[in-house]
Design a protein around this motif. Structure first.
Motif, PDB file in Angstrom:
ATOM      1  N   TYR A  41       0.876  -1.250  -0.003  1.00  0.00           N
ATOM      2  CA  TYR A  41       0.006   0.067   0.116  1.00  0.00           C
ATOM      3  C   TYR A  41       0.963   1.407  -0.189  1.00  0.00           C
ATOM      4  O   TYR A  41       1.883   1.393   0.945  1.00  0.00           O
ATOM      5  CB  TYR A  41      -0.925   0.018   1.388  1.00  0.00           C
TER       6      TYR A  41
ATOM      7  N   LYS B 235      -2.406   7.280  -0.656  1.00  0.00           N
ATOM      8  CA  LYS B 235      -3.884   7.349  -0.149  1.00  0.00           C
ATOM      9  C   LYS B 235      -4.808   8.131  -1.370  1.00  0.00           C
ATOM     10  O   LYS B 235      -4.349   9.150  -1.909  1.00  0.00           O
ATOM     11  CB  LYS B 235      -4.009   8.273   0.994  1.00  0.00           C
TER      12      LYS B 235
ATOM     13  N   GLY C 242      -7.213   4.208  11.469  1.00  0.00           N
ATOM     14  CA  GLY C 242      -5.964   4.421  12.537  1.00  0.00           C
ATOM     15  C   GLY C 242      -4.645   4.568  11.813  1.00  0.00           C
ATOM     16  O   GLY C 242      -4.040   5.381  11.916  1.00  0.00           O
TER      17      GLY C 242
HETATM   18  C1  DP6 Z   1       5.446   0.657   3.228  1.00  0.00           C
HETATM   19  O1  DP6 Z   1       0.033   1.966   7.144  1.00  0.00           O
HETATM   20  O2  DP6 Z   1       1.851   3.004   8.161  1.00  0.00           O
HETATM   21  O3  DP6 Z   1       4.463  -0.297   5.121  1.00  0.00           O
HETATM   22  O4  DP6 Z   1      -2.134   4.635   6.615  1.00  0.00           O
HETATM   23  O5  DP6 Z   1      -0.465   6.467   6.930  1.00  0.00           O
HETATM   24  O6  DP6 Z   1      -0.642   4.814   8.762  1.00  0.00           O
HETATM   25  P1  DP6 Z   1      -0.878   5.129   7.103  1.00  0.00           P
HETATM   26  O7  DP6 Z   1       0.378   4.370   6.577  1.00  0.00           O
HETATM   27  P2  DP6 Z   1       1.076   2.833   7.019  1.00  0.00           P
HETATM   28  O8  DP6 Z   1       1.751   2.518   5.545  1.00  0.00           O
HETATM   29  C2  DP6 Z   1       2.304   1.023   5.253  1.00  0.00           C
HETATM   30  C3  DP6 Z   1       3.139   1.447   4.027  1.00  0.00           C
HETATM   31  C4  DP6 Z   1       3.923   0.072   3.937  1.00  0.00           C
HETATM   32  C5  DP6 Z   1       3.324  -0.617   3.071  1.00  0.00           C
HETATM   33  C6  DP6 Z   1       2.167  -1.624   3.622  1.00  0.00           C
HETATM   34  O9  DP6 Z   1       2.191  -2.123   4.674  1.00  0.00           O
HETATM   35  O10 DP6 Z   1       1.297  -1.919   2.718  1.00  0.00           O
END
Ligand code: DP6
Length: 327
Positions: free
Chosen positions: A16, A19, A134
């Motif tokens: 991910y 956003k 969160g």
């Molecule tokens: C590189 O879930 O920490 O780990 O939604 O802003 O809290 P927020 O971001 P977060 O991002 C994770 C990014 C990653 C890839 C992933 O876990 O998919």
């Protein structure tokens, strides 16, 4: 009422990164992860009428409550029709000081503990939606084993939650975590991904590729095909970092130890070891490997001066309730 829940961190295989809605935490595209055994956060939430404000303790120390923690507690209060303040006590089984802190484990545990302490019984998609607000990656830690976050397309986020892909028993897939020596993290994943979406010229290509990677990773999981899973997960991780490096300002999560591990992986592969690296928004390297390769790989990683510690993990369980106390 007081409730205690435990949740595990996860490693994104298709990451991910970006956003489409910052406030509701809605992603630009889908992602798939493996929930990791042994990397746990345990969180207790007590709703208490005598409290004047929300209190948060992490590993026994009071901390100023982060906006996202207060936001999640407010969502729970809204659903339960309550204005009671909460005490949140959270402990990690993994060293937060070395940068292995996982917002995924923290918010998955908080979502279950807070909702149950408020007397709510959310189903798994409901918990996943709550945890998502969160931290995005937390929506996948609701499930054990492999989970996929469906991005959804509704503006209110009601169709954006994770669902299970395969349970932890499906595949005995070892993951070694090489902790590399590094300073404090300078750019959060939230900041890094926002910069990438807004300024990285590679972002549109990244989003297109994610859809292809999701298909391949689903197939690899169904067939327990390490060569396919490893190849796609490694390429996906490298591309995510390339997108971030190409942003303005350029964002680099690696330290020299990260590169040392990547070089070691290449030389071990030439010697026939099956091993594939993946890095989240930090310098540490997760290595997908086969059971036969674990012992040799661990020795080789620990021989690198830049590596301070190697942890063995693998598929772990989803969020679970330890205890509920009613007054
Ligand atoms: C590189 O879930 O920490 O780990 O939604 O802003 O809290 P927020 O971001 P977060 O991002 C994770 C990014 C990653 C890839 C992933 O876990 O998919």
């Amino acid at each position: 009422m007081r409730a205690t829940a435990v949740a595990n961190a996860n490693l994104a295989l298709v990451k991910y990164w970006g956003k489409r809605d910052e406030k509701l935490i809605l992603p630009q595209h889908g992602s798939i992860s493996l929930t990791l055994q042994g990397l746990e956060t345990r969180t207790s939430v007590t709703f208490d009428r005598t409290l004047a404000h929300d209190d948060v303790l992490v590993n026994g120390k009071p901390v100023p409550p982060a906006g996202r923690v207060l936001g999640l507690l407010d969502l729970v209060r809204g659903m339960a029709g309550s204005d009671c303040r909460a005490r949140v006590e959270s402990e990690n089984s993994f060293p937060t000081a070395v940068g292995l802190a996982s917002s995924a484990a923290a918010f998955a545990a908080l979502a279950l503990a807070a909702s149950r302490a408020a007397g709510l019984f959310l189903d798994q998609p409901g918990l996943s939606r709550l945890a998502r607000q969160g931290s995005g990656s937390a929506c996948r830690s609701i499930y054990g084993g492999f989970a996929e976050w469906l991005p959804g397309h509704r503006p209110d986020g009601s169709d954006s939650f994770a669902e299970p892909v395969a349970p932890e028993e499906h595949w005995d897939l070892p993951v070694l975590i090489a902790l590399v020596r590094s300073g404090a993290k300078e750019v959060s994943s939230a900041q890094g991904m926002a910069r990438s979406v807004a300024t990285s010229p590679f972002y549109p290509a990244w989003r297109e590729q994610a859809a292809k990677d999701l298909n391949l990773v689903r197939q690899a999981i169904a067939r327990r095909d390490l060569a396919l899973l490893g190849r796609v997960a490694e390429e996906n991780a490298m591309r995510m970092h390339a997108v971030a490096m190409a942003a303005e300002p350029p964002t680099l999560y690696w330290s020299p130890g990260t590169v040392a591990v990547l070089e070691k992986v290449r030389s071990l592969r030439r010697q026939g070891l099956e091993v594939y690296p993946s890095m989240d928004a930090g310098p540490h390297v997760h290595l997908l490997t086969s059971r036969e390769s674990v012992a040799a790989l661990r020795v080789e990683l620990l021989a690198l001066p830049e590596v301070s510690e190697v942890r063995l993990s693998g598929p772990g369980p989803g969020v679970r309730l330890l205890d509920v106390e009613t007054p």
